[in-house]
Motif scaffolding. Structure first.
Motif, PDB file in Angstrom:
ATOM      1  N   UNK A   1       3.772  -5.789   0.244  1.00 20.84           N
ATOM      2  CA  UNK A   1       3.893  -4.339   0.098  1.00 20.84           C
ATOM      3  C   UNK A   1       3.666  -3.894  -1.344  1.00 20.84           C
ATOM      4  N   UNK A   2       3.860  -4.801  -2.296  1.00 14.63           N
ATOM      5  CA  UNK A   2       3.708  -4.457  -3.708  1.00 14.63           C
ATOM      6  C   UNK A   2       2.280  -4.649  -4.217  1.00 14.63           C
ATOM      7  N   UNK A   3       1.410  -5.212  -3.397  1.00 18.72           N
ATOM      8  CA  UNK A   3       0.041  -5.461  -3.840  1.00 18.72           C
ATOM      9  C   UNK A   3      -0.728  -4.157  -4.023  1.00 18.72           C
ATOM     10  N   UNK A   4      -1.619  -4.159  -4.997  1.00 13.54           N
ATOM     11  CA  UNK A   4      -2.463  -2.990  -5.223  1.00 13.54           C
ATOM     12  C   UNK A   4      -3.317  -2.733  -3.981  1.00 13.54           C
ATOM     13  N   UNK A   5      -3.351  -1.499  -3.545  1.00 18.10           N
ATOM     14  CA  UNK A   5      -4.155  -1.138  -2.385  1.00 18.10           C
ATOM     15  C   UNK A   5      -3.447  -1.279  -1.056  1.00 18.10           C
ATOM     16  N   UNK A   6      -2.217  -1.794  -1.042  1.00 22.75           N
ATOM     17  CA  UNK A   6      -1.476  -1.908   0.215  1.00 22.75           C
ATOM     18  C   UNK A   6      -1.244  -0.510   0.785  1.00 22.75           C
ATOM     19  N   UNK A   7      -1.558  -0.338   2.083  1.00 24.68           N
ATOM     20  CA  UNK A   7      -1.563   1.010   2.658  1.00 24.68           C
ATOM     21  C   UNK A   7      -0.563   1.206   3.789  1.00 24.68           C
TER      22      UNK A   7
END
Length: 269
Positions: A228-234
């Motif tokens: 959930x903390x990754x860049x681009x997680x939607x």
């Protein structure tokens, strides 16, 4: 003829009283003191960094497992937790404790498969507290599971969680503590949106956190905090920052426990 006054030489200059220490002996003593200081610093440092040691670390490991009944709850779960830089994009967070669960066993604290995965290390005591953010939009339960395991068993569990991805499976979630009369009153299993689990190897403790919305809305599919903390997680959990809520709070409670354990088990000089 009278002797010279004690503490002075033939020219009347002051000299140290008592036994004189030869230069080599003084150097050796200094090395011993320095060595002891380095050893003590290394033991304390292993707590702060998460590195496991040997020798005296075995006693420290065992002592850490007893802290659940000797350390005040406010040191394990502070009334407020500063989450500087813990939010999405490095935003600051502040969490306020709204409830502390009665200390208990682990029977109803985990999904059945997570309870089974943790069973090899046993359960001595489980401590939990629930927090909310500054806007009371989110709620997060954080827990400290004190196990019955020795150091090799904790290392084995940590390896298994890492290699088998047990901390990312949606059927192995910790359960929240829904405190009646608080904004977390509706925080049940269906409201779990993100979570994190950390198996310590220098103490018989598992640290975890699970987060959700304070308004009681259900989460379709929970998402591990790391994803959930990754860049681009939607996903909704990612967009709301619930991964940051779980991970940020768990990390700070874990960091505080390491510091407290290091201080509590450090031998006086």
């Amino acid at each position: 003829m009278l002797g010279e006054p004690e503490g002075y030489d033939a020219r009347g200059r002051g000299r140290a009283l008592g036994v004189r220490i030869r230069p080599r002996a003084a150097l050796a003593a200094a090395c011993v003191v320095l060595g002891l200081g380095l050893i003590g610093g290394a033991v304390t440092g292993s707590w702060l960094t998460g590195d496991s040691g040997d020798g005296g670390a075995a006693g420290t490991f065992a002592a850490a497992g007893t802290l659940w009944h000797s350390i005040p709850v406010d040191r394990l779960f502070p009334p407020t937790v500063d989450g500087r830089g813990a939010g999405p994009g490095g935003a600051d967070r502040t969490w306020t404790r709204i409830a502390v669960a009665p200390d208990s066993g682990c029977a109803d604290a985990f999904d059945p498969l997570l309870r089974k995965a943790l069973s090899p290390v046993g359960c001595t005591r489980l401590l939990r507290a629930t927090y909310t953010d500054a806007t009371q939009s989110f709620v997060t339960t954080v827990g400290l599971l004190f196990t019955k395991a020795d150091a090799p068993a904790m290392r084995s569990l940590a390896v298994r969680f890492r290699d088998e991805g047990l901390d990312r499976r949606t059927d192995l979630l910790p359960r929240p503590y829904a405190a009646p009369g608080t904004v977390a009153a509706a925080f049940g299993d269906r409201q779990r949106a993100s979570w994190t689990v950390s198996v310590l190897t220098e103490a018989p403790v598992v640290v975890y956190a699970v987060s959700g919305w304070a308004d009681g809305r259900a989460a379709d599919v929970p998402q591990p905090a790391a994803d959930a903390m990754k860049a681009g997680a939607a996903t909704p959990a990612a967009q709301a920052g619930l991964g940051h809520e779980a991970k940020g709070l768990a990390d700070r409670i874990e960091r505080g426990f390491r510091t407290t354990a290091g201080q509590a088990t450090e031998k006086p000089s």
